[in-house]
Design a protein around this motif. Structure first.
Motif, PDB file in Angstrom:
ATOM      1  N   LEU A 133      36.711  47.690  35.293  1.00 27.65           N
ATOM      2  CA  LEU A 133      37.439  46.668  34.550  1.00 27.65           C
ATOM      3  C   LEU A 133      37.964  47.257  33.243  1.00 27.65           C
ATOM      4  O   LEU A 133      37.309  48.091  32.609  1.00 27.65           O
ATOM      5  CB  LEU A 133      36.558  45.458  34.264  1.00 27.65           C
TER       6      LEU A 133
ATOM      7  N   GLN B 123      35.414  39.067  33.634  1.00 24.15           N
ATOM      8  CA  GLN B 123      36.782  39.114  34.162  1.00 24.15           C
ATOM      9  C   GLN B 123      37.717  39.666  33.106  1.00 24.15           C
ATOM     10  O   GLN B 123      37.551  39.403  31.916  1.00 24.15           O
ATOM     11  CB  GLN B 123      37.251  37.722  34.577  1.00 24.15           C
ATOM     12  N   GLU B 124      38.677  40.446  33.559  1.00 23.44           N
ATOM     13  CA  GLU B 124      39.693  40.951  32.634  1.00 23.44           C
ATOM     14  C   GLU B 124      40.485  39.788  32.055  1.00 23.44           C
ATOM     15  O   GLU B 124      40.870  38.859  32.772  1.00 23.44           O
ATOM     16  CB  GLU B 124      40.634  41.918  33.368  1.00 23.44           C
TER      17      GLU B 124
ATOM     18  N   ASP C 224      40.997  41.714  37.502  1.00 22.92           N
ATOM     19  CA  ASP C 224      39.849  41.970  38.363  1.00 22.92           C
ATOM     20  C   ASP C 224      38.632  41.273  37.767  1.00 22.92           C
ATOM     21  O   ASP C 224      38.571  41.009  36.563  1.00 22.92           O
ATOM     22  CB  ASP C 224      39.572  43.473  38.478  1.00 22.92           C
TER      23      ASP C 224
ATOM     24  N   VAL D 250      34.088  40.877  38.157  1.00 17.21           N
ATOM     25  CA  VAL D 250      32.820  41.280  38.758  1.00 17.21           C
ATOM     26  C   VAL D 250      31.710  40.428  38.168  1.00 17.21           C
ATOM     27  O   VAL D 250      31.853  39.869  37.075  1.00 17.21           O
ATOM     28  CB  VAL D 250      32.485  42.773  38.497  1.00 17.21           C
TER      29      VAL D 250
ATOM     30  N   SER E 139      32.178  41.513  43.498  1.00 18.34           N
ATOM     31  CA  SER E 139      33.416  42.051  42.950  1.00 18.34           C
ATOM     32  C   SER E 139      34.601  41.351  43.602  1.00 18.34           C
ATOM     33  O   SER E 139      34.635  41.185  44.823  1.00 18.34           O
ATOM     34  CB  SER E 139      33.502  43.560  43.198  1.00 18.34           C
ATOM     35  N   ILE E 140      35.568  40.935  42.775  1.00 19.38           N
ATOM     36  CA  ILE E 140      36.795  40.313  43.278  1.00 19.38           C
ATOM     37  C   ILE E 140      37.976  41.033  42.631  1.00 19.38           C
ATOM     38  O   ILE E 140      38.394  40.686  41.522  1.00 19.38           O
ATOM     39  CB  ILE E 140      36.852  38.809  42.971  1.00 19.38           C
ATOM     40  N   PRO E 141      38.518  42.034  43.301  1.00 19.44           N
ATOM     41  CA  PRO E 141      39.707  42.709  42.744  1.00 19.44           C
ATOM     42  C   PRO E 141      40.945  41.842  42.936  1.00 19.44           C
ATOM     43  O   PRO E 141      41.071  41.100  43.921  1.00 19.44           O
ATOM     44  CB  PRO E 141      39.789  43.989  43.575  1.00 19.44           C
ATOM     45  N   PHE E 142      41.878  41.931  42.015  1.00 19.65           N
ATOM     46  CA  PHE E 142      43.105  41.159  42.137  1.00 19.65           C
ATOM     47  C   PHE E 142      43.879  41.554  43.381  1.00 19.65           C
ATOM     48  O   PHE E 142      44.580  40.721  43.970  1.00 19.65           O
ATOM     49  CB  PHE E 142      43.969  41.375  40.891  1.00 19.65           C
ATOM     50  N   SER E 143      43.751  42.794  43.799  1.00 20.62           N
ATOM     51  CA  SER E 143      44.460  43.248  45.002  1.00 20.62           C
ATOM     52  C   SER E 143      44.011  42.490  46.244  1.00 20.62           C
ATOM     53  O   SER E 143      44.738  42.461  47.246  1.00 20.62           O
ATOM     54  CB  SER E 143      44.240  44.752  45.207  1.00 20.62           C
TER      55      SER E 143
ATOM     56  N   TYR F 225      43.455  39.200  46.300  1.00 18.83           N
ATOM     57  CA  TYR F 225      43.883  37.801  46.237  1.00 18.83           C
ATOM     58  C   TYR F 225      44.864  37.497  47.374  1.00 18.83           C
ATOM     59  O   TYR F 225      45.650  38.361  47.779  1.00 18.83           O
ATOM     60  CB  TYR F 225      44.612  37.530  44.912  1.00 18.83           C
TER      61      TYR F 225
ATOM     62  N   LYS G 224      48.375  35.415  44.052  1.00 21.83           N
ATOM     63  CA  LYS G 224      49.021  36.414  43.203  1.00 21.83           C
ATOM     64  C   LYS G 224      50.301  35.857  42.591  1.00 21.83           C
ATOM     65  O   LYS G 224      50.551  36.016  41.383  1.00 21.83           O
ATOM     66  CB  LYS G 224      49.348  37.665  44.020  1.00 21.83           C
TER      67      LYS G 224
END
Length: 491
Positions: A325, A344-345, A355, A357, A369-373, A375, A380
């Motif tokens: 992050l 979260q960022e 992103d 976590v 972990s939940i990366p924005f990629s 979504y 998005k």
């Protein structure tokens, strides 16, 4: 294009008859132009004041993030970029400043910015408001204490401008003005483009600049249309993104996203071993805090929060950074014993998206972990639209672009009223004829199937955007009654 007065048989003239336009154009272009002209003329006249207010307030709201940095520079800026004081000590200092309030979240300071420690405060107007204390990471001193609104971290000035733009500070009733403006902005702009594009196509000119030699009303109309053409894309984007924050159309969007499982992923507030009820990360899934939602952070971090320690925040911050992050990040304390910190960022410019976590405070390991990629595409698009509308997606360039579109909308609206004023009734000219009725019926006669399909599409849009549908239906009913009364008066 070089004439200075309306030709009596100009198919785009408000005084042109549907049958006359039809004689010149045996297809559907004549009555369709008249229908678009009537829509553009009357709706622009009636909805224009709402558009003007939204554009003026939106102009200042677009620049608010930059203005805020200047007005609150003392609170937002640390004395140096050095991180001399551990985050745990900064939290302890802030808690001592408000010993009776529960910490809701922390935004760790970095790169010369202060740390924000946010507190739940029941005396504030809504759950979207938090008490915030600014702590300098370089020397541990408190730099300020104020109120913050929403996930966009709006301070009082930007909060006030947001309320002005959203509702004129009139509460839920006031929100109807901005929704009505956003609902009609796109139809008005598209109808205007259709009229202008057809006119320039027939004249063999470009729609992107005025033809030379125009004077009077023709010159004013050309400048009105050209500026509207250049600003069209921006107006459409503002209309679409603004509606996601509206009371009625926004709820339709939320219901659709939920039905199609397009909602934004959220971190669980509980550890896998915990039996306590889970809640989402305090950052709202749809990001609408700043523009009208009141689902907020009050109470997050206060349920069972007496047992978490500032040292856990230090561990969570280190764990989040190790997980990839990027600063600035916001941290939400555990809701109960054994639960993780959620990190979260924070919203920032020139990045794909935040992103997130959750971190075990005992080990510093990643629990979830939940990366924005990861979504969904709709989630998005929602995030990008929110940040674009708020001026966060591309930083200062984004804000200047929004302000330019708002300024263009102001000028286009004022020029539209100037065009109407040039046709106002006078003693010498008499009563100017409005755009004629009957275009829709003529379209139905010529192209019944296409017209019915178009009516169904318009009805569907009206259902999805309720204030658009209701106001359009009211206009059609009123227009029909006026027409009926006029026919009876004639004979």
């Amino acid at each position: 294009m070089t004439t200075t007065t309306e030709h009596p048989r100009d198919p785009d003239s408000p005084t042109a008859d549907v049958s006359t336009a039809g004689a010149r154009d045996p297809g559907v272009g004549g009555p369709l132009r008249q229908l678009m002209l009537r829509l553009h003329f009357y709706v622009g006249l009636l909805v224009g004041p709402f558009l003007l207010i939204a554009a003026v307030s939106g102009f200042f709201y677009a620049l608010a993030p930059t203005i805020e940095k200047v007005v609150y520079a003392d609170q937002l800026t640390a004395t140096s970029s050095a991180q001399n004081v551990p985050l745990a000590d900064q939290i302890t200092t802030a808690r001592a400043f408000h010993p009776d309030l529960a910490v809701a979240r922390i935004v760790a300071g970095s790169d010369g910015s202060t740390t924000r420690v946010l507190f739940s405060d029941d005396s504030l107007p809504s759950e979207s408001h938090s008490r915030v204390v600014f702590v300098d990471p370089s020397d541990g001193a408190i730099r300020g204490d104020t109120v913050q609104y929403g996930s966009g971290q709006a301070l009082p000035l930007r909060t006030w401008l947001s309320g002005l733009h959203r509702s004129l500070h009139l509460g839920e009733v006031g929100r109807l003005y901005s929704e009505l403006a956003a609902s009609w902005l796109a139809p008005l702009a598209l109808a205007g483009l259709y009229l202008w594009w057809g006119r320039t196509r027939r004249a063999g000119t470009t729609p992107f600049r005025s033809a030379p030699g125009l004077e009077g009303r023709a010159r004013l109309r050309s400048r009105h249309a050209v500026l509207g053409t250049w600003a069209l894309v921006g107006m459409l984007v503002l209309s679409a993104t603004g509606l996601t924050w509206s009371a009625y159309a926004g709820q339709r969007v939320a219901d659709l996203r939920a039905a199609l499982d397009w909602t934004t992923p959220t971190l669980s507030a509980t550890s896998p071993e915990s039996s306590s009820a889970g809640t989402a990360l305090a950052e709202p899934a749809n990001g609408h805090h700043d523009h009208g939602s009141h689902a907020g952070s009050r109470g997050v971090g206060s349920e069972g929060a007496a047992d978490w320690t500032p040292d856990g925040a230090q561990v969570a911050l280190a764990g989040a950074r190790s997980a990839g992050l990027t600063d600035p990040v916001q941290l939400v304390p555990p809701t109960a014993d054994g639960d993780p910190w959620r990190v979260q960022e924070a919203r920032r410019s020139w990045t794909p998206g935040p992103d997130a976590v959750s971190i075990d405070p005992a080990t510093g390991g990643v629990v979830q972990s939940i990366p924005f990629s990861g979504y969904p595409v709709a989630a998005k698009l929602t995030d990008w639209g929110i940040r674009l509308h708020m001026g966060f997606l591309f930083g200062l360039a984004n804000q200047l672009l929004l302000a330019a579109v708002a300024a263009a909308a102001i000028v286009v609206t004022l020029r539209g009223y100037s065009l109407w004023w040039t046709r106002r009734p006078t003693r010498t000219r008499g009563l100017a004829r409005p755009p004629v009725r009957g275009a829709a019926i003529e379209l139905l006669r010529r192209r019944p199937l296409a017209t019915l399909v178009g009516a169904i599409v318009v009805a569907a849009i009206g259902w999805a955007v309720p204030l658009l549908g209701i106001s359009l239906a009211a206009f059609l009913v009123l227009d029909a009654l006026v027409g009926l009364a006029a026919r009876r008066a004639r004979g």
